[in-house]
Write an enzyme that holds these catalytic residues in place. Sequence first.
Site, mmCIF file in Angstrom:
data_model
loop_
_atom_site.group_PDB
_atom_site.id
_atom_site.type_symbol
_atom_site.label_atom_id
_atom_site.label_comp_id
_atom_site.label_asym_id
_atom_site.label_seq_id
_atom_site.Cartn_x
_atom_site.Cartn_y
_atom_site.Cartn_z
ATOM 1 N N LYS A 52 -0.778 61.220 -12.071
ATOM 2 C CA LYS A 52 -1.906 62.070 -12.467
ATOM 3 C C LYS A 52 -1.455 63.506 -12.688
ATOM 4 O O LYS A 52 -0.547 63.981 -12.002
ATOM 5 C CB LYS A 52 -2.978 62.049 -11.387
ATOM 6 C CG LYS A 52 -3.645 60.695 -11.212
ATOM 7 C CD LYS A 52 -4.688 60.740 -10.129
ATOM 8 C CE LYS A 52 -5.402 59.397 -10.029
ATOM 9 N NZ LYS A 52 -4.483 58.317 -9.580
ATOM 10 N N CYS B 234 -17.556 47.503 -15.893
ATOM 11 C CA CYS B 234 -17.798 48.720 -16.649
ATOM 12 C C CYS B 234 -17.149 48.569 -18.019
ATOM 13 O O CYS B 234 -16.001 48.109 -18.114
ATOM 14 C CB CYS B 234 -17.198 49.906 -15.901
ATOM 15 S SG CYS B 234 -17.650 49.927 -14.149
ATOM 16 N N ARG C 182 -8.801 48.962 -16.055
ATOM 17 C CA ARG C 182 -8.052 47.745 -15.714
ATOM 18 C C ARG C 182 -8.733 46.528 -16.313
ATOM 19 O O ARG C 182 -8.693 45.429 -15.751
ATOM 20 C CB ARG C 182 -7.927 47.598 -14.190
ATOM 21 C CG ARG C 182 -7.089 48.677 -13.541
ATOM 22 C CD ARG C 182 -6.534 48.280 -12.184
ATOM 23 N NE ARG C 182 -5.661 49.320 -11.687
ATOM 24 C CZ ARG C 182 -5.937 50.133 -10.661
ATOM 25 N NH1 ARG C 182 -7.067 49.985 -9.996
ATOM 26 N NH2 ARG C 182 -5.083 51.068 -10.293
ATOM 27 N N ARG D 203 2.309 56.875 -0.835
ATOM 28 C CA ARG D 203 1.124 56.026 -0.858
ATOM 29 C C ARG D 203 1.299 54.846 -1.819
ATOM 30 O O ARG D 203 2.059 54.945 -2.778
ATOM 31 C CB ARG D 203 -0.125 56.817 -1.236
ATOM 32 C CG ARG D 203 -0.012 57.597 -2.536
ATOM 33 C CD ARG D 203 -1.012 58.767 -2.497
ATOM 34 N NE ARG D 203 -1.059 59.536 -3.717
ATOM 35 C CZ ARG D 203 -0.221 60.545 -4.005
ATOM 36 N NH1 ARG D 203 0.757 60.859 -3.178
ATOM 37 N NH2 ARG D 203 -0.359 61.227 -5.113
ATOM 38 N N CYS E 205 -13.671 50.175 -18.428
ATOM 39 C CA CYS E 205 -12.734 49.948 -17.317
ATOM 40 C C CYS E 205 -11.274 50.110 -17.745
ATOM 41 O O CYS E 205 -10.834 49.538 -18.740
ATOM 42 C CB CYS E 205 -12.937 48.539 -16.773
ATOM 43 S SG CYS E 205 -11.754 48.116 -15.478
ATOM 44 N N ASP F 178 -4.567 60.552 -16.047
ATOM 45 C CA ASP F 178 -3.484 59.653 -15.635
ATOM 46 C C ASP F 178 -2.560 59.544 -16.832
ATOM 47 O O ASP F 178 -2.960 59.002 -17.878
ATOM 48 C CB ASP F 178 -4.056 58.274 -15.263
ATOM 49 C CG ASP F 178 -3.817 57.957 -13.814
ATOM 50 O OD1 ASP F 178 -2.641 58.008 -13.396
ATOM 51 O OD2 ASP F 178 -4.794 57.674 -13.112
ATOM 52 N N ARG G 283 3.575 54.099 -6.895
ATOM 53 C CA ARG G 283 3.841 55.078 -7.948
ATOM 54 C C ARG G 283 4.282 56.417 -7.348
ATOM 55 O O ARG G 283 5.098 57.119 -7.907
ATOM 56 C CB ARG G 283 2.553 55.276 -8.766
ATOM 57 C CG ARG G 283 2.751 55.877 -10.126
ATOM 58 C CD ARG G 283 1.418 56.143 -10.839
ATOM 59 N NE ARG G 283 0.341 55.242 -10.535
ATOM 60 C CZ ARG G 283 0.013 54.160 -11.249
ATOM 61 N NH1 ARG G 283 0.697 53.853 -12.321
ATOM 62 N NH2 ARG G 283 -1.013 53.406 -10.884
ATOM 63 N N TYR G 284 3.692 56.778 -6.216
ATOM 64 C CA TYR G 284 3.990 58.041 -5.543
ATOM 65 C C TYR G 284 4.694 57.730 -4.227
ATOM 66 O O TYR G 284 4.453 56.685 -3.630
ATOM 67 C CB TYR G 284 2.697 58.808 -5.247
ATOM 68 C CG TYR G 284 1.811 59.046 -6.440
ATOM 69 C CD1 TYR G 284 2.035 60.114 -7.298
ATOM 70 C CD2 TYR G 284 0.742 58.192 -6.713
ATOM 71 C CE1 TYR G 284 1.209 60.334 -8.392
ATOM 72 C CE2 TYR G 284 -0.080 58.406 -7.803
ATOM 73 C CZ TYR G 284 0.153 59.484 -8.637
ATOM 74 O OH TYR G 284 -0.654 59.694 -9.719
ATOM 75 N N ASP H 270 -9.135 56.792 -19.631
ATOM 76 C CA ASP H 270 -7.811 56.244 -19.946
ATOM 77 C C ASP H 270 -7.817 55.546 -21.300
ATOM 78 O O ASP H 270 -8.868 55.218 -21.850
ATOM 79 C CB ASP H 270 -7.394 55.258 -18.854
ATOM 80 C CG ASP H 270 -7.158 55.966 -17.527
ATOM 81 O OD1 ASP H 270 -6.451 56.984 -17.529
ATOM 82 O OD2 ASP H 270 -7.710 55.510 -16.508
ATOM 83 N N CYS I 16 -15.115 42.313 -9.594
ATOM 84 C CA CYS I 16 -16.014 43.436 -9.332
ATOM 85 C C CYS I 16 -17.459 42.945 -9.347
ATOM 86 O O CYS I 16 -17.771 41.974 -10.037
ATOM 87 C CB CYS I 16 -15.865 44.504 -10.410
ATOM 88 S SG CYS I 16 -14.191 45.129 -10.585
HETATM 89 S S1 SF4 Z 1 -14.031 50.465 -13.550
HETATM 90 FE FE1 SF4 Z 1 -13.124 48.429 -13.697
HETATM 91 S S2 SF4 Z 1 -12.270 48.019 -11.657
HETATM 92 FE FE2 SF4 Z 1 -13.751 49.708 -11.430
HETATM 93 S S3 SF4 Z 1 -15.717 48.684 -10.912
HETATM 94 FE FE3 SF4 Z 1 -15.685 48.999 -13.146
HETATM 95 S S4 SF4 Z 1 -14.897 47.058 -13.925
HETATM 96 FE FE4 SF4 Z 1 -14.333 47.119 -11.755
#
Ligand code: SF4
Length: 350
Positions: A315, A105, A110, A92, A108, A308, A88-89, A271, A101
């Site tokens: 960002k 979360c 993603r 990097r 999340c 973002d 994206r940049y 997000d 994971c």
């Molecule tokens: S935010 Fe998403 S990618 Fe990051 S640890 Fe939690 S579930 Fe996994």
Amino acid sequence: MTALRTAGEIIAAGLAPEARRDELDAVAARYAVAIPDAMLRLIDPTDPNDPIAKQFIPDGRELVTTPDERADPIGDLSHSPVEGIVHRYPDRVLLKAVHVCPVYCRFCFRREMVGPQGLGTLSAEALDAAIGYIAAHTEIWEVLLTGGDPLILSPRRLGEMMARLADIPHVKVVRFHTRVPVVEPERIDAALIAALKASGKTTYLAVHANHPRELTAEARAACARMVEAGVALISQTVLLKGVNDDPDVLAELMQAFVELRIRPYYLHHPDLAPGTSHFRVSIAEGQALVAGLRGRISGLAQPTYILDIPGGYGKAVIEAASITATGDGCYSVRDFRGNEHRYPPETATE
Ligand code: SF4
């Protein structure tokens, strides 16, 4: 490590009543669930507003996607020249070797890519192509290993990946983004720490934590082991309604990072991930919280509040400006108490 992954296990652990079984099942069918022991132990089941529970126990509101939410909120896919790479940049890239994971979360960003039904782990051929892309692009100075959580990989696999990056002369910095030091601190042992380092490269590791209670004695010891082994630590936190949208909580978290030799880095505005609207504060609320940290806690403990930009535009710092042009070649500057001052000051008169 064991983790709760089903509605039945969550109910049996006393974290939700039987009456919520259908709700939990419906969310678990849509988005991955895992609550590892270290987080389970932190949850107070008698507190309906427990900030740890809110992050990890499924909630029926996750099934409501608002019109502004999107499956790929920060535009990873539109900046992916080869599988596993996000470029994206200019200087990097993200290298996403794994989409699993140790904890899932509920907010999340993603969530459509991670978990058992997510994008999985890169095949050997795809990893070859991703490393080949990095080697071929001499402008890439930094590689961010993210996912998923890269520290879920074995030390052997991480070490192999780092050895391959070590062979690329233009890559100078490798940065890991991980929840593991908090949610599975026992994993941070000598073998894993050794695997984080690559000859001739500097390793940074971004510790993701959202509430000071996550920084248990075990998590603190894991961070100390990494710092003492020469891994530079920075922090990453998501601003979450009902979890840390409180000046005392944010101040305590940022100060704890500094005490642990973790440099506070980003405070993310949440997000527009599907089913996460119940976690979002307004940008005005976020700006007020961040402004409240100025002056209250040390400059060392100040995170950068960022958004973002949806669509993959990168960002942007979104703190409220403390300086405005007054139109006469001067400025008005706000101090940490909220008082305005002219800059440069009026010329002193006798
Ligand atoms: S935010 Fe998403 S990618 Fe990051 S640890 Fe939690 S579930 Fe996994």
